[in-house]
Design an enzyme around this catalytic site. Structure first.
Site, PDB file in Angstrom:
ATOM      1  N   CYS A 122      19.603 -19.514  34.236  1.00  0.00           N
ATOM      2  CA  CYS A 122      18.413 -18.683  34.365  1.00  0.00           C
ATOM      3  C   CYS A 122      17.265 -19.517  34.954  1.00  0.00           C
ATOM      4  O   CYS A 122      17.420 -20.129  36.005  1.00  0.00           O
ATOM      5  CB  CYS A 122      18.071 -18.061  33.021  1.00  0.00           C
ATOM      6  SG  CYS A 122      16.943 -16.644  33.130  1.00  0.00           S
ATOM      7  N   ASP A 157      22.370  -7.014  35.698  1.00  0.00           N
ATOM      8  CA  ASP A 157      21.436  -7.912  35.012  1.00  0.00           C
ATOM      9  C   ASP A 157      20.034  -7.305  35.086  1.00  0.00           C
ATOM     10  O   ASP A 157      19.450  -7.178  36.169  1.00  0.00           O
ATOM     11  CB  ASP A 157      21.456  -9.280  35.704  1.00  0.00           C
ATOM     12  CG  ASP A 157      20.739 -10.361  34.912  1.00  0.00           C
ATOM     13  OD1 ASP A 157      19.835 -10.015  34.130  1.00  0.00           O
ATOM     14  OD2 ASP A 157      21.075 -11.544  35.093  1.00  0.00           O
ATOM     15  N   HIS A 198      23.083  -9.571  31.910  1.00  0.00           N
ATOM     16  CA  HIS A 198      22.593 -10.949  31.817  1.00  0.00           C
ATOM     17  C   HIS A 198      23.374 -11.746  30.778  1.00  0.00           C
ATOM     18  O   HIS A 198      23.881 -12.829  31.078  1.00  0.00           O
ATOM     19  CB  HIS A 198      21.107 -10.922  31.456  1.00  0.00           C
ATOM     20  CG  HIS A 198      20.428 -12.243  31.603  1.00  0.00           C
ATOM     21  ND1 HIS A 198      20.072 -12.774  32.828  1.00  0.00           N
ATOM     22  CD2 HIS A 198      20.031 -13.161  30.675  1.00  0.00           C
ATOM     23  CE1 HIS A 198      19.497 -13.947  32.651  1.00  0.00           C
ATOM     24  NE2 HIS A 198      19.456 -14.208  31.358  1.00  0.00           N
TER      25      HIS A 198
END
Length: 365
Positions: A152, A306, A335
């Site tokens: 991320c 996501d 995600h």
């Protein structure tokens, strides 16, 4: 004519529904009272370096055969959430799968920033913490290179590190769910990008962006998700395994940490407003940096569903890095589904493991 169920079939259905309702009542009470919460982040590890709130963890490889591949793998986690999503629960842990595959695994965990971190800029992480962690991994392992993995926003930090330090001792770079086109990051980014919101309007008394702001920002991305998840929870509340997974994953999604104020201001200006990753307007430590200067073997993983890092926000990355040996994996997942659950176990993790094996050597006795 429709088939009429037999009395026994009807009785079995009634009995099943009664049993499930009893289990729903029991599990509902446990959820409300916080009883029997599953343990998270349980893979054994040692703190091998620390600076401020930041720690470097070395996971103990207790798998059959132990460490079988070199160089070691260093995971750089995001700065706004808890790292245990990568080591969620036994049997549903990305870290556990890396260890079982024979890798020597380290992780940079940023801890919980406080007022002492409010002035930290991206340079503090990209040019100080990460290089120091890399040096420590090399010292412990005796290797002269590492494989780097960014998750991320930790992927963004890893990209900036690799671009600003083209001679860094990297064998490969993998990033997962990493945003680069912040024009596609949704309402939360748009508040700063076109809505005129300033970071100073949301920082608290310690100079950092509080976790509550981050949580509310993510909730604006999918405003009906909370209702939907409760409906699904009620339908499956009788299932102990589902409830345990629900507690672990929803606990993580609501469990964030403060974002250092100075780094937040820099992120909003350079990455959100300037969209610096895709417009090639990145500056680190006073130097212009370019993603095209990243030339190590590269893998990027993004997810079609996501809601935190939309697929379009991660899509340009494969064309921005300069590596000749570069690959993209695009999955039909959310995600969290990239690193936990069935999609992760079936596709994400095996692909990452294969990429890393091809760029590693087997340890010989």
């Amino acid at each position: 004519m429709p088939t009429v169920p037999s009395p026994q079939t009807v009785l079995d259905r009634v009995r099943r529904d009664v049993e499930r309702n009893a289990l729903r009542a029991r599990n509902g009470i446990k959820l409300a009272a916080g009883i029997d919460r599953p343990g998270v982040g349980l893979s054994p590890k040692d703190v091998v370096w620390q600076r401020g709130r930041c720690q470097l963890w070395h996971y103990r490889n207790q798998s059959e055969g132990g460490v079988r591949y070199r160089p070691p793998l260093l995971v750089v986690f995001s700065m706004i959430s808890r790292s245990y999503i990568l080591d969620l629960t036994p049997g549903n842990s990305f870290i556990e799968q890396l260890l079982d595959a024979g890798f020597d695994v380290y992780m940079v965990d940023w801890g919980e920033p406080d007022e002492r971190d409010a002035q930290n800029r991206l340079e503090d992480y990209v040019d100080d913490y990460i290089p120091a962690a890399v040096d420590r991994v090399l010292d412990i392992s005796g290797c002269d290179e590492i494989n780097l993995f960014g998750y991320c926003f930790g992927g963004d930090l890893s990209l900036l590190y690799a671009a600003h330090h083209p001679d860094a001792p990297l064998r490969s770079l993998t990033v997962l769910a990493t945003p680069v086109d912040f024009g596609h990051m949704g309402p939360m980014a748009d508040l700063f990008r076109v809505g005129g919101l300033e970071v100073d309007a949301v920082v608290n008394e310690d100079g950092n962006v509080p976790p509550s702001v981050v949580v509310q920002g993510f909730k604006t991305l999918t405003p009906t998700a909370e209702v939907t998840r409760y409906v699904t929870l009620w339908e499956r509340l009788w299932n102990d395994e589902y409830v345990a997974a629900y507690q672990a994953m929803t606990g993580w999604s609501d469990d964030h940490v403060p974002f250092p104020g100075a780094a937040a201001r820099q992120t909003v200006q350079m990455l959100v407003r300037d969209n610096g990753m895709v417009t090639d307007r990145l500056t680190v430590g006073g130097d212009e940096v370019h993603l095209r200067d990243i030339t190590v073997p590269f893998l990027t993983v993004r997810a079609n569903r996501d809601h935190i890092v939309p697929s379009d926000a991660a899509a340009p990355l494969i064309d921005l890095v300069g590596s000749e040996d570069k690959h993209e994996l695009r999955l039909d997942a959310g995600h969290m589904g990239l690193v936990v659950g069935r999609t992760a176990a079936r596709t994400t993790v095996p692909t990452i493991l294969d990429f890393l094996r091809r760029r590693s050597e087997e340890v010989t006795a």
